[in-house]
Write a protein that holds these residues in place. Structure first.
Motif, mmCIF file in Angstrom:
data_model
loop_
_atom_site.group_PDB
_atom_site.id
_atom_site.type_symbol
_atom_site.label_atom_id
_atom_site.label_comp_id
_atom_site.label_asym_id
_atom_site.label_seq_id
_atom_site.Cartn_x
_atom_site.Cartn_y
_atom_site.Cartn_z
ATOM 1 N N LEU B 80 0.810 -1.236 0.000
ATOM 2 C CA LEU B 80 0.000 0.000 0.000
ATOM 3 C C LEU B 80 0.835 1.275 0.000
ATOM 4 C CD1 LEU B 80 -2.711 -0.726 2.728
ATOM 5 C CD2 LEU B 80 -3.118 -0.480 0.308
ATOM 6 N N ASN B 81 2.148 1.134 0.158
ATOM 7 C CA ASN B 81 3.020 2.299 0.360
ATOM 8 C C ASN B 81 2.703 3.006 1.679
ATOM 9 O OD1 ASN B 81 5.160 3.918 -0.388
ATOM 10 N ND2 ASN B 81 3.882 5.391 -1.488
ATOM 11 N N THR B 82 2.090 2.280 2.597
ATOM 12 C CA THR B 82 1.767 2.825 3.922
ATOM 13 C C THR B 82 2.416 1.921 4.963
ATOM 14 O OG1 THR B 82 -0.367 3.441 3.031
ATOM 15 C CG2 THR B 82 -0.144 3.525 5.425
ATOM 16 N N PRO B 83 3.409 2.421 5.699
ATOM 17 C CA PRO B 83 4.042 1.541 6.683
ATOM 18 C C PRO B 83 3.075 1.136 7.787
ATOM 19 C CG PRO B 83 4.828 3.801 6.918
ATOM 20 C CD PRO B 83 3.953 3.782 5.704
ATOM 21 N N GLY B 84 3.006 -0.154 8.070
ATOM 22 C CA GLY B 84 2.122 -0.630 9.132
ATOM 23 C C GLY B 84 2.633 -0.218 10.493
#
Lengths: 150, 512
Positions: B80-84
């Protein structure tokens, strides 16, 4: 609304620490016998004095050195956060007064509505999940929870 | 040696292995869903661990969530290009470009391999050094412990907030909250305002839930409502995994990152957030193909992922040997230790040696089992990366209330939790981090006890902390480290900002 967070934090915690420092003699009694240890007031005095010093530091940083972190408090954005906060508080009040299940049945559907969910399945799934959490604690982990009646 | 062997035997029971596997899975799931954090996962699992008969099993379960969460964070970073998690920010730099090129499986494989190698090496380091360090510090007296507590709280307060004064205020708020209630030495009540609500004090569990879990849910729900539930498109997983040659090529980056991150992990107050940037930059500097960094470099993903899992192992060194947490997650873990009746520090290696080594062996086994979990479940877990927050938020709230009540079955805990939640909201608006507050609360009893002991032993001499050499060295070190880590943090923030600007410029260039 633009909030100068350094100045505001400095004022809030400065005032709070002064009030609490003044309250120490009334709120922390000196034991009538010698415990051999330091006074129970010493830690509150140290902590609150430290807080007061840091608060003054923040005010000086903002007013003298003009170093400030400005946060924009947009009510349109924060409205949603305040709504969720209100619902969480309602859950707590209902749980204390009427029990956990009542909190689940009343608040979770309201929260789902606030989050924009309209499909009935999600409401059923969430309610089942909430009640499932109750049984998880009671049956599997043997930890008691108030179901109804607080 | 007996304690190590007994600890290993304890971990290798079937029930413990099952607990590790399930906790790892929970960690991977929690880590991979943006908006759910490792800290939240640990807090949600904590009340359930009350029912475990062995405290070491409970701690191992929580640590497995931490290990799994660190790897899980890379899944959403890649897809997602979103760091968890915060420690997976640099994974997005190369993980997402790889996904854009259709090499999702390769990126995930690299992430898993690097996470496991980094994690296992750091766990071995923990296993072989902790006993030695605890022996070294076994002669510490209450004066040195007090100084160590000051070190821990100052470092986290100094580096976890954008403003050091705000961080220190946070820590002092935590100390003040723990002052409320009955004084353990004299038995007098402090700031109870003659109400039963404050008479017994404010315990850690409801505070942790309010300050961290419920505050996160509130912020995430707010963002979800404002974004009207929209989210980014997820990349599809292909079948082309990592080759043997590629595995070999990333090993130097993994070893280098593990070494740097292990060193950083041992320093209280720094943590995975900083380690990943330093490791990523070092990997780029040492690489034969630095031009590929930021465009889908396997070494980039490996460096980032090895670093954040290595930090998990070595962050436990100061926690287990000195009782000083390394970052926000280990601060919460310290709270969990105390709730389960385990007091970390050198005495743990003498009085509860089997428990200490069971925990260390548990981390090692969890890192090894992570590979198995990753290979089997990553594809399935990746499918839930885009789960709507509205499905999770309400259930997390229900779980939080159940957990807060379960702590000691008192409705007062719920009322206090609500009050703390309102305070937490105000602090969020004022840009004051809640992590130093939690640390202040957790360390306060240790600090106060050691302070009182020192005062009794040295006849109320407040300058004793500066007169005893080791204590003085620790206090001087505190000032030096806070100053230098604040500088490092600023540098890392600038590096992150520069990378974001680079990406933004590249996107603008592409759009023309």
């Amino acid at each position: 609304m633009r909030i100068k967070t350094n100045l505001t934090s400095g004022i809030i915690f400065g005032v709070l620490s002064i009030i609490l420092l003044l309250l120490v003699p009334a709120q922390v009694a000196i034991p009538t016998f010698d415990t051999g240890g330091p006074s129970p007031r010493i830690i509150p005095y140290l902590v609150l004095s430290g807080m007061l010093l840091c608060s003054i530091g923040l005010i000086v940083e903002s007013l003298v050195f003009k170093r400030e972190k400005v946060v924009v408090f947009d009510f349109k954005v924060e409205k949603a956060g305040l709504l969720v906060l209100g619902l969480v508080l309602l859950f707590g009040i209902l749980m204390v007064q009427f029990g956990y299940i009542v909190g689940v049945v009343v608040v979770l559907p309201l929260l789902l509505h606030a989050l924009g969910e309209r499909k009935p399945f999600i409401y059923i799934f969430t309610l089942a999940g909430g009640i499932g959490v109750y049984y998880l604690f009671i049956e599997i982990f043997n930890i008691s929870l108030p179901a109804f009646g607080g | 040696m007996d304690a190590v062997f007994n600890g290993l035997l304890e971990v290798l029971s079937l029930s413990n292995l099952l607990v590790i596997v399930l906790s790892l899975l929970l960690g991977v799931v929690v880590g991979c869903i943006p908006g759910l954090t490792v800290t939240l996962g640990i807090i949600l699992l904590l009340p359930l661990t009350y029912s475990f008969t062995s405290p070491s099993t409970a701690i191992i379960a929580l640590l497995s969530v931490y290990v799994g969460g660190m790897y899980g964070g890379s899944i959403s970073a890649i897809l997602l290009n979103t760091p968890g998690t915060n420690a997976a920010i640099t994974t997005t730099f190369d993980g997402y470009p790889l996904a854009k090129k259709g090499k999702v499986k390769k990126a995930l494989d690299v992430s898993l391999f690097a996470s496991v190698v980094g994690g296992v090496l750091a766990s071995l380091l923990l296993l072989f050094t902790s006993g030695f360090i605890s022996k070294m510090v076994s002669n510490f007296t209450s004066t040195e412990y007090y100084a160590l507590a000051i070190l821990g709280i100052s470092l986290i307060a100094g580096v976890s907030s954008s403003n050091i004064l705000k961080g220190v205020i946070g820590g002092l708020i935590g100390l003040f909250i723990s002052v409320v209630g009955l004084d353990s030495v004299t038995g007098v009540s402090r700031f109870s305002f003659n109400t039963m609500l404050f008479y017994e004090g404010i315990t850690i569990m409801p505070a942790m839930i309010a300050f961290i879990a419920l505050t996160q849910v509130m912020v995430k729900s707010r963002d979800f409502i404002n974004a009207k539930g929209k989210h980014e498109e997820v990349s599809k997983i292909d079948n082309e995994g990592i080759t043997g040659k590629e595995r070999k090529s990333i090993l130097p980056a993994i070893f280098r990152s593990t070494a740097i991150a292990s060193l950083i992990g041992t320093m209280p107050g720094v943590g995975g957030g900083v380690a990943q940037f330093l490791c990523y930059n070092e990997a780029k500097r040492a690489s034969k193909h630095p031009e590929e960094f930021g465009k889908g470099s396997l070494e980039g993903v490996a460096a980032a992922e090895a670093s954040n899992n290595a930090v998990v192992g070595t962050a436990m060194i100061p926690l287990l040997t000195l009782g000083i947490p390394g970052d926000g997650v280990t601060a919460i873990l310290l709270g969990a230790f105390i709730l389960h009746g385990i007091i970390p520090g050198p005495t743990m290696f003498t009085k509860q040696a089997t428990t200490a080594y069971a925990i260390i062996c548990g981390i090692l086994i969890a890192n090894i089992l992570l590979y198995l979990i990753g290979v089997i479940f990553t594809k399935q877990v990746a499918k839930i990366v885009q789960v709507r927050y509205s499905y999770l938020g309400p259930l997390i709230i229900a779980f939080c209330f159940a957990g807060a009540f379960a702590a000691n079955g008192s409705p007062y805990e719920i009322i206090l939790m609500l009050g703390i939640l309102v305070l937490s909201y105000i602090l969020t608006v004022l840009d004051i981090s809640v992590i130093p507050i939690m640390l202040g609360m957790i360390l306060a009893p240790i600090m106060e006890q050691n302070f009182i002991n020192s005062m009794i032993i040295y006849d109320g001499d407040l300058l004793i902390f500066f007169k005893r050499p080791i204590s003085l060295v620790i206090l001087v070190l505190t000032v030096v480290l806070v100053w230098s880590f604040t500088k490092v943090n600023r540098k890392v923030d600038k590096m992150n900002q520069a990378h974001e600007e680079e990406l933004h410029e590249a996107e603008l260039h592409d759009s023309f």
